[in-house]
Scaffold this active site. Structure first.
Site, short mmCIF file in Angstrom:
data_model
loop_
_atom_site.label_atom_id
_atom_site.label_comp_id
_atom_site.label_asym_id
_atom_site.label_seq_id
_atom_site.Cartn_x
_atom_site.Cartn_y
_atom_site.Cartn_z
N LYS A 185 0.87 -1.25 -0.12
CA LYS A 185 0.06 0.07 -0.13
C LYS A 185 0.98 1.18 0.10
CE LYS A 185 -3.48 2.69 1.30
NZ LYS A 185 -4.16 2.64 2.64
N ASP A 316 -12.57 1.36 4.52
CA ASP A 316 -11.65 2.14 5.18
C ASP A 316 -11.91 2.18 6.71
OD1 ASP A 316 -9.25 3.59 5.40
OD2 ASP A 316 -9.83 5.39 4.51
ZN LIG Z 1 -7.35 3.71 4.53
#
Ligand SMILES: [Zn+2]
Length: 412
Positions: A185, A316
């Site tokens: 990421k 998220d």
């Molecule tokens: Zn995130």
């Protein structure tokens, strides 16, 4: 030993469903999914209204925080955070999330305690820390840089890893792989919760992003890019990034590029809606940026659905149990937003099932679908989510959650 589940409706996770179907499970795998008429017999037979694959959360953070404020990460002891995360994992699994792609947090360690059977939780595929530029979305701008650099460089547990230049980008990827990352990421644009950067601006140069993607590719690992602004999205896609997270400033041209590159959008509408609900609790800088981007993000989501961009469900989600909102276990709310934005319920279910494994690129496991040879991660439901997608938000509508062929819980 085989167990057979007979259901009035079977939702396979690939966009198809049938009436009067069965799923037969042996050990941890599915050995049959199809019409009941042709299903193999089994000693144990359970009946339910609807059966579908367990949910995939493709953008979560196991970080044990109670506020939407990155500074909390600095002022909460890592052991304290890690212990909260154990309960978050249990809650996620009990609410039907059988797999999590974690894009920054304690997931690499959490995976180990779940896998060894010490604590209950979903399957976890984690990125370890998130790569960010100095002064970027994954940097705490209010700290003295010496303190920050020390943490970024020396702590294995730290969810942030600032890297600058090609050499450090390679080192950053290798560090995450070393601690067990199964996806990489990085932050390809500024963010909302970071203090000084602009979500529209690109972060990392083209050369740096290429280096990250090439290094991850050598290890057969897909790359996920946090991206709001258009330049960062474009740069990431051209470098071969597999998933675009958030995608706030997606436009026609970028949506077409995503389709051409076979990239996946992970919208995370949930965090925006939750942040709007707790606007007053956000740091002021984040509140301003949230107000500027929330409407634009909704338009981008509608556009992606209209254009047919592949979408995987991601929220998220990051908040621990005592967090007022944004709490693990509320993951399925995300699907309601997709339906409100124009998606049909069947496609919404595909984002959280069949499309989930695709976000791991070459590491995609055989999961997310009711299909022979796939992981036996199942939800037995009392109602049909094709008629009302919101039933997935309340486990009172569930009869059982099954992971690896074994019931996590079962109510007859
Ligand atoms: Zn995130």
């Amino acid at each position: 030993m085989k167990t057979r589940y007979d259901a009035e409706v079977v939702i396979f996770g690939n966009g198809e469903s049938i009436k009067d179907g069965s799923v037969v499970v042996e050990n941890s795998q599915i050995v049959y999914a199809g019409e009941s008429e042709h299903a193999p017999t089994a000693k144990t037979v359970q009946e339910c209204n609807t059966i579908m694959p367990g949910l995939w959360e493709c953008h979560g953070h196991f970080i044990g925080l109670e506020k939407l404020d990155f500074n909390q990460e600095f002022f909460t002891h890592p052991f304290h955070q890690a212990m909260r995360v154990v309960e978050d994992a249990r809650v996620a699994l009990y609410s039907g999330v059988t797999t999590v792609r974690e894009v920054g947090g304690y997931g690499v360690y959490l995976k180990r305690v779940i896998q060894e059977g010490t604590v209950p939780g979903p399957r976890v595929y984690s990125s370890g820390g998130m790569l960010s530029i100095t002064g970027g979305h994954g940097d705490l701008h209010s700290l003295p840089i010496g303190v920050w650099n020390y943490l970024s460089l020396h702590s294995d547990h730290w969810m942030f890893n600032t890297v600058d230049g090609v050499a450090e980008c390679l080192k950053g990827v290798r560090k995450q792989l070393r601690q067990g990352a199964e996806v990489i990421k990085f932050h390809a644009s500024g963010g909302v919760l970071s203090e000084l950067d602009d979500p529209i601006n690109q972060q990392f140069s083209t050369e740096e992003v290429k280096a990250i993607v090439e290094e991850a590719t050598r290890a057969n690992v897909a790359v996920a890019a946090h991206c709001h602004g258009a330049p960062g999205i474009k740069n990431a896609l051209e470098a071969g990034v597999k998933t675009i997270e958030h995608g706030t400033y997606l436009d026609d041209e970028l949506a077409e590029l995503m389709i051409e590159k076979d990239a996946i959008l992970v919208p995370t509408r949930f965090i925006i809606e939750e942040s709007l609900k707790m606007r007053d609790m956000l740091p002021e800088y984040a509140r301003i940026k949230m107000d500027q981007s929330a409407g634009r993000h909704w338009e981008a989501l509608k556009l992606a659905i209209r254009k047919g961009v592949t979408i995987a469900m991601g929220t998220d989600i990051a908040g621990s149990r005592k967090s007022p909102l944004n709490r693990w276990g509320d993951n399925a709310k995300e699907l309601e937003y997709y339906v409100k934005a124009g998606m049909d319920p069947m496609s919404a279910i595909v984002t959280a099932t069949g499309n989930g494994p695709k976000t791991l690129g070459p590491r995609a496991p055989r999961s997310g679908m009711l299909k022979e040879g796939y992981d036996a991660d199942l939800l037995l439901l009392r109602k049909n989510p094709l008629e009302d997608i919101t039933i997935l938000q309340d486990s009172a509508n569930f009869q059982a959650v099954i992971k690896s062929g074994s019931p996590v819980w079962f109510k007859s």
